[in-house]
Enzyme design. Structure first.
Site, mmCIF file in Angstrom:
data_model
loop_
_atom_site.group_PDB
_atom_site.id
_atom_site.type_symbol
_atom_site.label_atom_id
_atom_site.label_comp_id
_atom_site.label_asym_id
_atom_site.label_seq_id
_atom_site.Cartn_x
_atom_site.Cartn_y
_atom_site.Cartn_z
ATOM 1 N N GLU A 80 -6.312 1.324 -3.285
ATOM 2 C CA GLU A 80 -5.230 1.418 -3.900
ATOM 3 C C GLU A 80 -4.825 2.280 -5.011
ATOM 4 O O GLU A 80 -3.970 3.436 -5.249
ATOM 5 C CB GLU A 80 -4.899 -0.003 -3.739
ATOM 6 C CG GLU A 80 -2.883 -0.280 -4.403
ATOM 7 C CD GLU A 80 -1.943 0.416 -3.630
ATOM 8 O OE1 GLU A 80 -1.762 0.149 -2.914
ATOM 9 O OE2 GLU A 80 -0.954 0.610 -4.035
ATOM 10 N N ASP A 81 -5.887 2.291 -5.962
ATOM 11 C CA ASP A 81 -5.551 3.240 -6.983
ATOM 12 C C ASP A 81 -6.431 4.538 -7.583
ATOM 13 O O ASP A 81 -6.389 5.401 -8.236
ATOM 14 C CB ASP A 81 -6.204 1.801 -8.701
ATOM 15 C CG ASP A 81 -4.893 0.483 -8.442
ATOM 16 O OD1 ASP A 81 -3.669 1.281 -7.695
ATOM 17 O OD2 ASP A 81 -5.261 -0.258 -9.505
#
Ligand code: MN
Length: 730
Positions: A80-81
């Site tokens: 996700e990051d």
């Protein structure tokens, strides 16, 4: 500030405790990997980001999950990051870990708080994830738990949003998965931001009375332990105060202040064997006075989330009632960590505990066929309503949602039984197939080889999602031709109702676009879907309405360009004319005065009929109103017209409820509190005393629909000394 070292050490401790043989070099590799990926990120409090995955991995280890899940937790925010990819993670940590991280990422990307529709879609994703690998959802819950624990660093708006989401989705889910500890913590943390004043009042009170509480609990605890030791029963007994949110809810429900609440203490007695449980129960009832009606045996009849214990409430010399829960160590672990504990057990033994996952299985069957909204609606029923437990003639326990009928029972046994059903016996007597089953009923389904299969009415009679899905499946498979005819009829009548021309469906360019929007290959497929109940006509038309209107407008603009003198047909105006009056549509009458009959005060959701009055337009009655009973009478038949609720209306409707009560002080206040917390507008509330210590309240108030009315009625019936209720008769 929190440090990497502290968090690493406590994660390590948890792993050593629950997974003593874990390969720490692999763990370290994941920690290093995540740390390198997140190196430029900071937590909101300024501490290094890696603290978060470490804390999540610690929770995951504590709830008893395996190595893959811990690695997944450490890496859960990487895709996700950061620039980490599924392939890379798969290469280093294996396919399972990569799948877990991918699954968590998908859930992270769903926002539960946008619109209703989006929220439902997300919930559905959650259940899908659960079906693939329950560990994905468990990691997500652990993730949310740590985020809730560090919520103080977020902006107030974000706090409220996240806490609502936690209360709406994560806490109920943790409950349903049997993870009581996590559920309590999530609830308490949410309450702290959602009702800060109440939260503080309760925690302050508890800390001010700490000494007193402990003294009380120690006395009871010693008394129990003494007795059991003398009897030679190995046990661990301890007292606790119920968690803050449950105290808060008691105060709200009972309209009391905290010092008026008594039942805030709970004792737990954990023993080695099931016979010990029942022995302990006997001793508890010997030591203290029993509060009648509070004993529950969840050992012989476990809750659907696998919870098992004996519960009883007793009163000691001090006059304070308290609950005692008695269970074995294994039951204890299941109660604390729920599905995770069972998951671990299942992994360990390789043996099937499939029937414990009954509800997950049901869920999966359900989700194949329904659209998101319907799915979540039924989920809410299946997940959060109380269950009833009934028996087969051979004594097998079947749990069904409250309000279930023999139809639900038949389909819970097997779809073949449901489809061949011709009748039912409840407690050895012939019963209607729509009879409401009660706890302990013995149900026998009568079947016949020549049965014609389910009837369409069953879809509205049955209560469980499982039955509904199976009935729909039957119609889908057996009756395609018939479904197309039924579906087409209701689709076309809905089109007509919305003043949309059927010709639009075959317009060359529009047709493909509309079908795509509806996700069907051709109209017959869609009619069939409507016919078997997989999709409602209202929803189908709703999905394409704007496109058709737009296309019509564009056409009109074109025509106007050719013929500027032509009057512009105003599609909007046509739509408006067909608009409902007071939320009701009278079929075959364009526009007329509508009023709601005083005798039965219908609200949306009720089946209704209309009566053409002399000079006052159409008066709308509930279909079951006694005044509408004679509508087949030939002298009057012509004046009865078909009416139905317009679906989009949200305006309130007035209705009346009468409550039968046993007279007592403060009852009016309790009723008023329920009405206030339900946030409905009360127009009038009157009470009168009747002979024999009874009284009756009449409440006139506004609701949006019958579902809201029923939920309020349920809450009112929960008030002590309210014995019955009736829809208003004036
Ligand atoms: Mn996270």
């Amino acid at each position: 500030m929190e440090t990497f070292e502290d968090h690493y050490a406590s994660m390590q401790k948890a792993i050593h405790k629950y997974l003593p043989n874990a390969d720490m070099t692999l763990i370290d590799r994941a920690v290093e990997y995540a740390n390198a990926k997140h190196q430029y990120q900071k937590r909101k409090d300024g501490s290094p980001y890696i603290i978060h995955p470490l804390a999540v991995a610690e929770v995951v280890a504590e709830i008893g999950l395996d190595m893959d899940a811990i690695l997944g937790a450490l890496l859960h925010d990487c895709i996700e990051d950061t620039d980490a990819s599924h392939e890379e993670i798969e290469k280093i940590f294996g396919a399972t870990v990569a799948e877990l991280v991918e699954g968590v990422t998908k859930l992270t990307r769903t926002d539960f708080t946008t619109s209703e529709q989006a929220q439902m879609e997300s919930l559905r994703k959650m259940f899908m994830a659960m079906s693939k690998d329950i560990r994905v959802v468990l990691i997500k819950i652990a993730d949310r738990l740590h985020n809730m624990r560090t919520m103080q660093y977020q902006t107030p708006a974000k706090q409220i949003k996240k806490c609502r989401e936690t209360m709406d989705i994560y806490a109920p889910l943790a409950h349903r998965l049997g993870m009581q500890r996590i559920k309590w913590e999530l609830e308490d943390l949410s309450l702290r931001y959602l009702a800060p004043a109440d939260y503080e009042e309760i925690t302050n009170y508890l800390s001010a009375h700490k000494e007193q509480d402990e003294q009380f609990m120690n006395t009871i605890q010693d008394k129990i332990t003494d007795r059991l030791t003398r009897m030679g029963i190995q046990s661990k007994t301890y007292g606790r105060i119920k968690h803050v949110y449950s105290i808060y809810r008691k105060m709200q429900n009972q309209g009391k202040t905290i010092d008026e609440l008594y039942d805030i203490y709970a004792f737990r007695c954990v023993v080695d064997t099931i016979p010990d449980c029942y022995n302990v129960l006997g001793h508890i009832h010997d030591l203290f006075n029993l509060v009648p009606g509070r004993f529950k045996d969840y050992i012989s009849t476990p809750k659907p989330n696998m919870y098992q214990s004996l519960h009883t409430t007793v009163i000691g010399k001090q006059g304070i009632p308290f609950e005692v829960q008695i269970r074995t160590w294994e039951m204890h672990e299941t109660a604390e960590y729920g599905i995770a504990a069972h998951w671990k057990y299942k992994q360990g033994t390789g043996s099937g505990t499939e029937k414990d996952f009954e509800w997950v299985r049901r869920l999966l069957e359900t989700q194949q066929d329904s659209d998101a909204e319907e799915f979540v609606q039924s989920m809410k029923i299946d997940m959060f309503d109380d269950e009833v437990f009934v028996y087969t003639p051979k004594g097998r326990v079947v749990s069904l949602p409250n309000g279930s009928t023999p139809i639900d029972f038949a389909y819970a046994i097997h779809s073949g039984v449901g489809n061949a059903m011709i009748g039912a016996k409840v407690n050895n007597r012939i019963a209607n197939i729509d009879a409401k089953l009660k706890n302990g009923d013995i149900v026998e389904i009568l079947t016949s080889k020549s049965a014609k299969g389910p009837s369409r009415d069953w879809l509205t009679i049955c209560k469980s999602n499982q039955a509904r899905t199976k009935i729909k499946q039957w119609f889908k498979k057996e009756k395609r031709e018939e479904n197309i005819i039924h579906g087409r009829a209701s689709f076309e009548s809905e089109m007509k109702r919305m003043a949309l021309p059927l010709t639009a469906l075959s317009e060359p360019e529009l047709e493909a676009h509309l079908l795509k929007k509806l996700s069907f290959a051709n109209w017959d497929d869609m009619y069939a879907a409507i016919g078997y109940g997989g999709l409602t006509a209202t929803k189908a038309v709703g999905r394409i309405r704007d496109d058709i209107t737009k296309a019509l407008k564009a056409q009109n603009v074109e025509k106007e360009a050719y013929n500027p003198l032509r009057m512009k047909p105003d599609t909007e105006a046509v739509l408006r004319n067909r608009h409902a009056v007071n939320g009701v549509i009278v079929e075959d009458i364009e526009s007329c005065m509508i009023k709601f009959a005083k005798c039965c005060t219908p609200v949306p959701g009720d089946a209704i009929v209309g009566f053409i009055t002399k000079g006052f337009g159409v008066s709308v009655h509930r279909a079951d109103c006694p005044n509408a009973a004679n509508r087949d009478d030939p002298r009057q038949a012509a004046r009865w017209v078909r009416v139905r609720w317009a679906t989009q209306e949200e305006q309130p409707f007035e209705t009346t409820l009468e409550l039968d009560c046993i007279t007592r002080d403060g009852l009016l206040l309790d009723v008023a509190t329920v009405m206030t917390t339900a946030r409905v507008r009360v127009k009038e509330m009157t009470g009168k005393d009747l002979p024999g210590g009874r009284s009756m309240f009449t409440i006139r108030f506004e609701v949006k629909n019958v579902a809201e009315l029923e939920s309020i009625r349920k809450k009112l019936l929960n008030i002590r000394d309210v014995t019955g209720s009736r829809r208003g008769q004036v």
